[in-house]
Design an enzyme around this catalytic site. Sequence first.
Site, PDB file in Angstrom:
ATOM      1  N   HIS A  18       0.515  -1.318   0.200  1.00 13.96           N
ATOM      2  CA  HIS A  18      -0.113  -0.122   0.201  1.00 13.96           C
ATOM      3  C   HIS A  18       0.523   1.351   0.525  1.00 13.96           C
ATOM      4  CE1 HIS A  18      -2.926  -2.559   1.951  1.00 13.96           C
ATOM      5  NE2 HIS A  18      -3.883  -2.365   1.235  1.00 13.96           N
ATOM      6  N   LYS A  42     -17.430  -5.854   5.724  1.00 19.85           N
ATOM      7  CA  LYS A  42     -16.543  -7.183   6.282  1.00 19.85           C
ATOM      8  C   LYS A  42     -16.291  -6.707   7.999  1.00 19.85           C
ATOM      9  CE  LYS A  42     -13.416  -5.707   1.504  1.00 19.85           C
ATOM     10  NZ  LYS A  42     -12.780  -5.285   1.280  1.00 19.85           N
ATOM     11  N   ARG A  91      -2.276  -6.324  -8.268  1.00 26.04           N
ATOM     12  CA  ARG A  91      -1.093  -7.024  -7.593  1.00 26.04           C
ATOM     13  C   ARG A  91      -0.841  -8.412  -9.354  1.00 26.04           C
ATOM     14  NH1 ARG A  91      -3.108  -7.560  -2.135  1.00 26.04           N
ATOM     15  NH2 ARG A  91      -5.080  -7.385  -3.488  1.00 26.04           N
ATOM     16  N   SER A 129      -2.860  -7.302   2.962  1.00 19.85           N
ATOM     17  CA  SER A 129      -3.310  -7.032   4.426  1.00 19.85           C
ATOM     18  C   SER A 129      -3.950  -8.626   5.304  1.00 19.85           C
ATOM     19  CB  SER A 129      -4.583  -6.154   5.102  1.00 19.85           C
ATOM     20  OG  SER A 129      -4.248  -4.594   3.996  1.00 19.85           O
TER      21      SER A 129
HETATM   22  P1  ADP Z   1      -9.805  -2.828  -1.279  1.00 19.54           P
HETATM   23  O1  ADP Z   1     -10.414  -3.253   0.144  1.00 19.54           O
HETATM   24  O2  ADP Z   1     -10.172  -1.759  -1.356  1.00 19.54           O
HETATM   25  O3  ADP Z   1      -9.448  -4.349  -1.902  1.00 19.54           O
HETATM   26  P2  ADP Z   1      -7.028  -3.304   0.155  1.00 19.54           P
HETATM   27  O4  ADP Z   1      -6.608  -2.656   1.970  1.00 19.54           O
HETATM   28  O5  ADP Z   1      -6.796  -4.215   0.349  1.00 19.54           O
HETATM   29  O6  ADP Z   1      -8.788  -2.698  -0.038  1.00 19.54           O
HETATM   30  O7  ADP Z   1      -6.053  -1.920  -1.183  1.00 19.54           O
HETATM   31  C1  ADP Z   1      -6.651  -0.708  -1.212  1.00 19.54           C
HETATM   32  C2  ADP Z   1      -5.547  -0.598  -2.339  1.00 19.54           C
HETATM   33  O8  ADP Z   1      -3.917  -1.515  -2.017  1.00 19.54           O
HETATM   34  C3  ADP Z   1      -6.040  -1.748  -3.238  1.00 19.54           C
HETATM   35  O9  ADP Z   1      -5.752  -0.547  -5.030  1.00 19.54           O
HETATM   36  C4  ADP Z   1      -5.732  -2.475  -4.163  1.00 19.54           C
HETATM   37  O10 ADP Z   1      -4.928  -3.401  -4.854  1.00 19.54           O
HETATM   38  C5  ADP Z   1      -3.714  -2.089  -3.546  1.00 19.54           C
HETATM   39  N1  ADP Z   1      -2.561  -2.705  -2.622  1.00 19.54           N
HETATM   40  C6  ADP Z   1      -3.166  -4.015  -2.163  1.00 19.54           C
HETATM   41  N2  ADP Z   1      -1.816  -4.314  -1.975  1.00 19.54           N
HETATM   42  C7  ADP Z   1      -0.984  -4.115  -2.586  1.00 19.54           C
HETATM   43  C8  ADP Z   1       0.049  -4.559  -3.282  1.00 19.54           C
HETATM   44  N3  ADP Z   1       1.166  -5.218  -2.363  1.00 19.54           N
HETATM   45  N4  ADP Z   1       0.624  -3.878  -4.026  1.00 19.54           N
HETATM   46  C9  ADP Z   1       0.050  -2.609  -4.693  1.00 19.54           C
HETATM   47  N5  ADP Z   1      -0.811  -2.595  -4.464  1.00 19.54           N
HETATM   48  C10 ADP Z   1      -1.220  -3.036  -3.468  1.00 19.54           C
END
Ligand code: ADP
Length: 161
Positions: A18, A42, A91, A129
């Site tokens: 992130h 969630k 990803r 996460s």
């Molecule tokens: P959501 O529930 O909206 O998917 P996340 O917290 O899982 O929320 O992810 C928020 C953003 O960060 C999303 O655009 C996700 O694709 C991106 N993201 C999460 N992990 C990574 C990573 N390892 N590398 C790049 N982008 C990521």
Amino acid sequence: MSKIAVVPGSFDPITNGHLDIIMRGASIFDEVFVVVLNNSSKNPLFSVEERMKLIKDVTSHLPNVKVDTFSGLLMDYAKNVGASAIIRGLRAVSDFEYEMQITSMNRVLNDEIETFFIMTKNQYSFLSSSIVKEVAKYGGKIEELVPPQVEAALKLKYNND
Ligand code: ADP
């Protein structure tokens, strides 16, 4: 006119993946709002306040990054703060279908706000996460996956000190 972008997500908790997306977004846009979406469907480990505090801590070196929370339609939030873009991270191919659906819907809601995708760095392509929480829960090594403040917060949650 300053260019504003919104980086939305659950951030439960924020990972190095992130953070990388936020930093790269902040180097392109004048102002970036990292928004913790308060999505009741969630079951989060960290409260919205805890997640916001962690994001604030790990982005404190980025003067053009603001942290906020919102429940409702992302496009309403983006319009309210004057954003011209939404930034999402990609990803793997598995992210694509979901993102395509959301982006198409968001375009129906407001076609003046563009969604930008930033491709993850290779070393974060497996990082989420959920995976971090799973490893932390059983006392595994997470120091390369999350900032130190997040590592400490996870240890506290899982009593793994
Ligand atoms: P959501 O529930 O909206 O998917 P996340 O917290 O899982 O929320 O992810 C928020 C953003 O960060 C999303 O655009 C996700 O694709 C991106 N993201 C999460 N992990 C990574 C990573 N390892 N590398 C790049 N982008 C990521």
